[in-house]
Design an enzyme around this catalytic site. Structure first.
Site, PDB file in Angstrom:
ATOM      1  N   GLY A  90       0.852  -1.186   0.000  1.00 37.36           N
ATOM      2  CA  GLY A  90       0.000   0.000   0.000  1.00 37.36           C
ATOM      3  C   GLY A  90       0.885   1.233   0.000  1.00 37.36           C
TER       4      GLY A  90
ATOM      5  CE  LYS B   3       7.011  -0.712   4.173  1.00 35.47           C
ATOM      6  NZ  LYS B   3       7.330  -2.083   3.752  1.00 35.47           N
TER       7      LYS B   3
ATOM      8  CG  ASP C 173       9.382  -8.699  -2.219  1.00 37.73           C
ATOM      9  OD1 ASP C 173       9.856  -8.968  -3.342  1.00 37.73           O
ATOM     10  OD2 ASP C 173       8.532  -7.806  -2.045  1.00 37.73           O
TER      11      ASP C 173
HETATM   12  N1  LIG Z   1      11.522   3.116   6.108  1.00 42.77           N
HETATM   13  C1  LIG Z   1      11.383   3.801   4.960  1.00 42.77           C
HETATM   14  N2  LIG Z   1      11.972   4.969   4.793  1.00 42.77           N
HETATM   15  C2  LIG Z   1      11.858   5.650   3.628  1.00 42.77           C
HETATM   16  N3  LIG Z   1      11.187   5.212   2.564  1.00 42.77           N
HETATM   17  C3  LIG Z   1      10.556   4.040   2.644  1.00 42.77           C
HETATM   18  C4  LIG Z   1      10.612   3.267   3.844  1.00 42.77           C
HETATM   19  N4  LIG Z   1       9.911   2.141   3.638  1.00 42.77           N
HETATM   20  C5  LIG Z   1       9.423   2.196   2.373  1.00 42.77           C
HETATM   21  N5  LIG Z   1       9.804   3.349   1.771  1.00 42.77           N
HETATM   22  C6  LIG Z   1       9.478   3.756   0.404  1.00 42.77           C
HETATM   23  O1  LIG Z   1       8.228   3.209   0.038  1.00 42.77           O
HETATM   24  C7  LIG Z   1       8.354   2.358  -1.089  1.00 42.77           C
HETATM   25  C8  LIG Z   1       7.445   1.182  -0.954  1.00 42.77           C
HETATM   26  O2  LIG Z   1       7.851   0.407   0.137  1.00 42.77           O
HETATM   27  P1  LIG Z   1       7.371  -1.058   0.373  1.00 42.77           P
HETATM   28  O3  LIG Z   1       5.951  -1.066   0.784  1.00 42.77           O
HETATM   29  O4  LIG Z   1       8.346  -1.709   1.260  1.00 42.77           O
HETATM   30  O5  LIG Z   1       7.469  -1.651  -1.087  1.00 42.77           O
HETATM   31  P2  LIG Z   1       7.118  -3.109  -1.586  1.00 42.77           P
HETATM   32  O6  LIG Z   1       5.896  -3.546  -0.876  1.00 42.77           O
HETATM   33  O7  LIG Z   1       6.957  -2.956  -3.055  1.00 42.77           O
HETATM   34  O8  LIG Z   1       8.309  -3.917  -1.228  1.00 42.77           O
HETATM   35  C9  LIG Z   1       9.817   1.991  -1.121  1.00 42.77           C
HETATM   36  O9  LIG Z   1      10.216   1.683  -2.420  1.00 42.77           O
HETATM   37  C10 LIG Z   1      10.468   3.251  -0.596  1.00 42.77           C
HETATM   38  O10 LIG Z   1      10.611   4.185  -1.619  1.00 42.77           O
END
Ligand SMILES: Nc1ncnc2c1ncn2[C@@H]1O[C@H](COP(=O)(O)OP(=O)(O)O)[C@@H](O)[C@H]1O
Ligand SMILES: *[C@@H]1O[C@H](CO)[C@@H](O)[C@H](O)[C@H]1NC(C)=O
Ligand SMILES: *[C@@H]1O[C@H](CO)[C@@H](O)[C@H](O)[C@H]1NC(C)=O
Ligand SMILES: *[C@@H]1O[C@H](CO)[C@@H](O)[C@H](O)[C@H]1NC(C)=O
Ligand SMILES: *[C@@H]1O[C@H](CO)[C@@H](O)[C@H](O)[C@H]1NC(C)=O
Ligand SMILES: *[C@@H]1O[C@H](CO)[C@@H](O)[C@H](O)[C@H]1NC(C)=O
Ligand SMILES: *[C@@H]1O[C@H](CO)[C@@H](O)[C@H](O)[C@H]1NC(C)=O
Ligand SMILES: *[C@@H]1O[C@H](CO)[C@@H](O)[C@H](O)[C@H]1NC(C)=O
Ligand SMILES: *[C@@H]1O[C@H](CO)[C@@H](O)[C@H](O)[C@H]1NC(C)=O
Length: 823
Positions: free
Chosen positions: A468, A484, A600
């Site tokens: 999300g 998130k 992943d």
């Molecule tokens: N702890 C964090 N700090 C900064 N940016 C983040 C963090 N976690 C996620 N993001 C950003 O949000 C995007 C989506 O994260 P995530 O939900 O982990 O992706 P996915 O589910 O596709 O693996 C990441 O590609 C990154 O750009």
């Protein structure tokens, strides 16, 4: 030498009549004597064959001979008249190079043994005109296609195991009526379908394991004498026939293929039939078989081993298994069997191993649980109940059993009532949070209201993931977080979510992104992580030079994806990031018991701190692997599960075989290494001046051709040490070997990367330079934080990771086991 006529005139018989007969006999005798003398005097081997033998001798540096090689050379045997070579035995002679083409002259060879010459290379010579009976070229290094042996109508033995033969088998290869013994195992590039065996009515052993055969298992309907069938570790997809015609069957092993459909029926030897010709081993594990256990299997009096684990089998087990008198091992793990485990299994006096884990059994007789000497396991059968034994000798009166059952039910109902009351009470309090007792103390819970404040009403979107959207946020104490938010249509239930939070909050390592807290309220599932200001490794590799620049903490734009302009990451820095991420994974694999599989791993899940320190993120779908005693076990069993991960990074072994192991992460990590080397995305499928269709193939070709320059990210041109780059490329390819077992462990990967970074002039023991790639300098862990909104005190998340030692071994605070959430 003319025989005297004296003998002919014996007994005073009339001379005239006798003498003519005598003359004829004498001439015949003379001729016979003369003939033997000729063959003794001059070598009779066909000239062509002599020269072929000489070529062979010289090619393989074998000893010279004088006289007739038929008499003097131990590796040559000849026909009775010594006119042709009939046998060649060059077993274990350290032959090198390839077999000379002249070999094809020796068409009369019946026995041919070239085995155990591991440096014998190249193709087999043309054998189409040969009439071989016994052909053994096992344990060499032969390549090319296996030749058509259709003239060898008397072929009995074909042993070509452990070579490098490629391509498909000739269709007529097994169509020989005297063929008894076939072993082609361990030719990992032999592919295509397995040819028919319908003419091979004498076949006893059919061993084709560890190749790459596809399609259907042959019918075997004409192979009544077949005893051993070994087809494990191929890519077979169907088993269209029953095995009832194979009346001599002893062992069949099709472990680790991709076969779907039902399990085949097997021949049921009547107890009168000759002993020794009985089914003893049935191994159908690691496939996609569905349906139940065929009823014929329950009559296998002599079967010792049944392994059907890791399939898609379902329904209840047959009730009466008392006929399996000799059964020692029954492995049913990782299927969808249901119903109660049959009590008749308790009657089997030889049963030693009964493995039932990961099914949907609903009951298990107490007699089985208590059976002496039985190694029984039945983990993860969520609905299992113990069934008390009505005939138990311990003599529970029926009344007592009823009493126990009622008591158990009563307690159950009591707990349920209490739980409901408790939940109500919590609800009444207007606070839908899970109680602190449910959760580990290190994960802080937030209310939705708090989340709104932290994110300034979801003002700044910093990313989007499978999970999300991800928003920027700031805790009241100023600590920056990434929030998130799980999409509300998420299929995952609250229990699973909390389980995940439990796992995540127990993982502490400086190379893992720390979980700060969570919010579970009004269908929303939210996770808060330490904010990683420098974004993902992927951004740094592929978005360098991007124009938009903004810092979320000062940004005024609403709901905009933020990305900042970035400079090209140096090779040294890339290696440093890879080493850090590798250490995070090594911790998950090695220090957690049982190991945690990330599932992943990708460049978008490697996040960077202000100082470009790397941390692995997004353990949202990580999975804890079952406890495994040995490497072997780890190779053979995997967590069977729904496929999750990201296209381009998925381990083909996991994808095709549903075998999830820590080596699946190693595969994906190999893809990340290819990304940092090439600056290309894993999904790339076109490459300059190359016919390669995958990134892996492209890099492999370049490494094999010693042209590493052609694949290195142009942005790194000439800014790396070539040997180090080659080393990392080779490492990446090793991480992507087709079988998990062949791939290195994360620990080995990290060690190799460390050597590569040392080649770049970063010395591990040089304190002046270690900060360049150090993992703990300036760790951003905060002291205890008082949260004014909730009044909760958050305990520092990664206390254990604030170490001074660089070894991961000093950090392990991984759970001894992932306990499931209380129901
Ligand atoms: N702890 C964090 N700090 C900064 N940016 C983040 C963090 N976690 C996620 N993001 C950003 O949000 C995007 C989506 O994260 P995530 O939900 O982990 O992706 P996915 O589910 O596709 O693996 C990441 O590609 C990154 O750009
Ligand atoms: C083998 O012996 C023959 C004669 O006996 C000789 O002509 C030949 O050169 C020898 N070959 C080698 C390789 O020694
Ligand atoms: C087998 O042959 C391959 C080339 O086909 C070679 O790279 C490898 O070193 C050989 N193995 C042995 C043990 O000689
Ligand atoms: C073929 O060679 C291998 C290795 O030398 C040996 O183990 C095997 O028994 C041989 N097969 C036959 C039929 O002799
Ligand atoms: C077949 O070859 C393999 C080696 O690749 C060996 O381990 C196995 O014992 C052989 N089996 C038979 C029946 O010859
Ligand atoms: C497993 O079996 C069910 C039916 O029993 C089927 O719907 C499903 O597709 C099968 N799964 C696989 C992976 O074969
Ligand atoms: C067991 O599973 C089958 C389908 O696989 C289903 O039809 C049956 O009702 C189940 N039985 C029980 C007792 O759950
Ligand atoms: C297991 O069985 C129960 C009922 O016995 C059923 O409700 C549940 O859906 C089954 N689970 C699976 C995964 O088949
Ligand atoms: C019992 O079974 C497990 C697998 O479930 C195995 O790892 C273990 O070695 C077995 N123990 C004994 C004593 O055989």
């Amino acid at each position: 030498m003319f025989p005297t006529s004296k003998a002919c005139s014996l007994k005073g018989q009339p001379h005239t009549r006798m003498s003519s007969v005598c003359l004829v006999v004498s001439i015949l005798l003379f001729c016979a004597v003369e003939l033997t003398q000729i063959s003794k005097g001059n070598a009779a081997l066909v000239a062509d064959e002599i020269s072929a033998l000489e070529v062979l001798r010289d090619a393989f540096n074998l000893a010279n001979w004088t006289g007739d090689p038929c008499d003097t050379v131990d590796w040559i045997s000849c026909t009775g008249a010594k006119t042709n070579v009939e046998g060649i035995n060059l077993r274990d002679r350290r032959l090198t190079g390839s077999i000379p083409a002249e070999f094809s002259t020796l068409v009369q060879i019946r026995e041919l043994d070239l085995s155990l010459n591991p440096q014998l290379e190249g193709d087999l010579p043309d054998l189409t005109a040969f009439i071989i009976l016994n052909f053994n070229a096992s344990f060499c290094n032969l390549t090319g296609t296996i030749p058509d042996l259709r003239r060898s109508t008397n072929l009995e033995i074909l042993h070509l195991q452990s070579n490098n033969f490629v391509n498909v088998l000739p269709q007529a290869l097994f169509q020989h009526s005297y063929l008894t013994d076939v072993n082609l195992s361990s030719n990992p590039q032999l592919t295509g379908t397995i040819p028919s065996t319908t003419q091979a009515t004498e076949l006893k052993n059919f061993v084709l394991n560890d190749c790459a055969f596809t399609g259907a298992v042959p019918a075997f309907s004409a192979n009544a004498k077949l005893e051993h069938i070994a087809l494990q570790n191929n890519r077979l997809t169907s088993f269209p026939f029953d095995l009832q015609a194979v009346t001599a069957l002893n062992t069949i092993n099709v472990d680790n293929n991709a076969i779907s459909g039902s399990l085949p029926n097997v021949p049921v030897g009547s107890s009168q039939s000759s002993a020794g010709n009985q089914v003893e081993r049935l191994i159908f594990s690691n496939n996609f078989f569905s349906g139940g256990i065929p009823s014929s299997w329950t009559q296998l009096t002599y079967v010792q081993e049944i392994r059907i684990n890791n399939n898609n089998l379902s329904g209840p087990l047959p009730d009466d298994l008392s006929g399996l008198r000799d059964l020692e091992t029954l492995d049913l793990r990782n299927n969808r069997f249901n119903g109660t485990v049959p009590r008749t299994l308790a009657e089997l006096s030889n049963l030693k191993n009964l493995w039932l884990d990961n099914n949907n059994f609903t009951g298990i007789p107490q007699v089985l649980q208590n059976k002496a000497g039985l190694n029984i396991s039945y983990g993860n059968n969520p609905n299992i109940l113990t069934i008390l034994d009505p005939n138990a000798k311990s003599g529970f009166p029926v009344g007592a059993i009823v009493g126990v059952v009622v008591a158990v039910l009563g307690i159950g109902v009591g707990i349920a009532v209490l739980t409901i009351l408790y939940r109500r009470r919590k609800k009444k309090g207007g606070d839908d949070q899970v109680s602190k007792e449910d959760m580990p103390s290190s994960a802080q819970s937030f209310s939705l209201k708090e989340i709104k404040a932290i994110t300034q009403n979801y003002k700044t979107l910093i990313g989007k993931g499978g999970f999300g959207p991800v928003y920027y946020g700031k805790l009241p104490d100023g600590k920056e977080v990434a929030v998130k938010v799980r999409a509300s249509d998420s299929k995952q239930g609250a229990d699973e979510f909390l389980n995940e939070v439990r796992l995540l909050s127990r993982l502490h390592h400086r190379n893992l992104v720390s979980l700060v807290g969570y919010c579970l309220e009004a269908q929303q599932q939210i996770l808060l992580y330490v904010y990683m200001p420098q974004g993902t490794l992927q951004d740094h590799l592929f978005r360098s030079g991007s124009t938009s620049t903004s810092n979320p903490s000062t940004s005024t734009s609403d709901n905009s994806i933020v990305s900042s302009s970035r400079e090209t990451m140096s090779w040294k820095k890339r290696l440093d990031v890879a080493i850090s991420a590798g250490r995070g994974l090594e911790y998950l694999h090695k220090d957690c018991k049982p190991p945690v599989i990330h599932r992943d791993v990708k460049s978008a899940n490697i996040l960077l701190t202000d100082k470009l320190q790397a941390k692995v993120a997004d353990l949202g779908i990580s999975k804890q692997a079952p406890e495994l005693d040995s490497e072997e076990a780890q190779v053979n069993t995997g967590v069977s599960t729904v496929i999750k991960g990201t296209f381009g990074y998925l381990d083909p072994e996991y994808y095709v075989r549903r075998r999830l192991t820590t080596k699946s992460d190693v595969y994906s990590f190999g893809m990340v290494l290819l990304e940092i080397i090439t600056g290309r995305k894993p999904q790339s499928h076109r490459f300059p001046k190359s016919s390669a269709t995958t990134l892996t193939e492209w890099v492999r070709n370049a490494v094999n051709a010693d042209q590493i320059e052609t694949i290195v990210d142009p942005a790194l041109r000439n800014q790396y040490v070539r040997e180090g780059m080659i080393k990392v490329a080779e490492l990446a390819l090793m991480c992507q070997l087709p079988r998990g077992a062949q791939r290195p462990e994360m620990g080995e990967v990290v060690r190799a990367l460390t050597q590569a970074i040392q080649m770049e002039g970063v010395y591990v023991d040089s304190s002046a330079r270690t900060n360049d790639y150090d993992y703990f300098a300036g760790d951003e862990e905060d002291p205890n934080v008082e949260d004014p909104v909730s009044g909760h005190v958050s305990i520092p998340l990664s206390t254990a990771s604030v170490g001074t030692s660089r070894s991961t071994e000093s950090d392990p605070i991984c759970p001894p086991a992932l306990s499931t959430i209380a129901r």
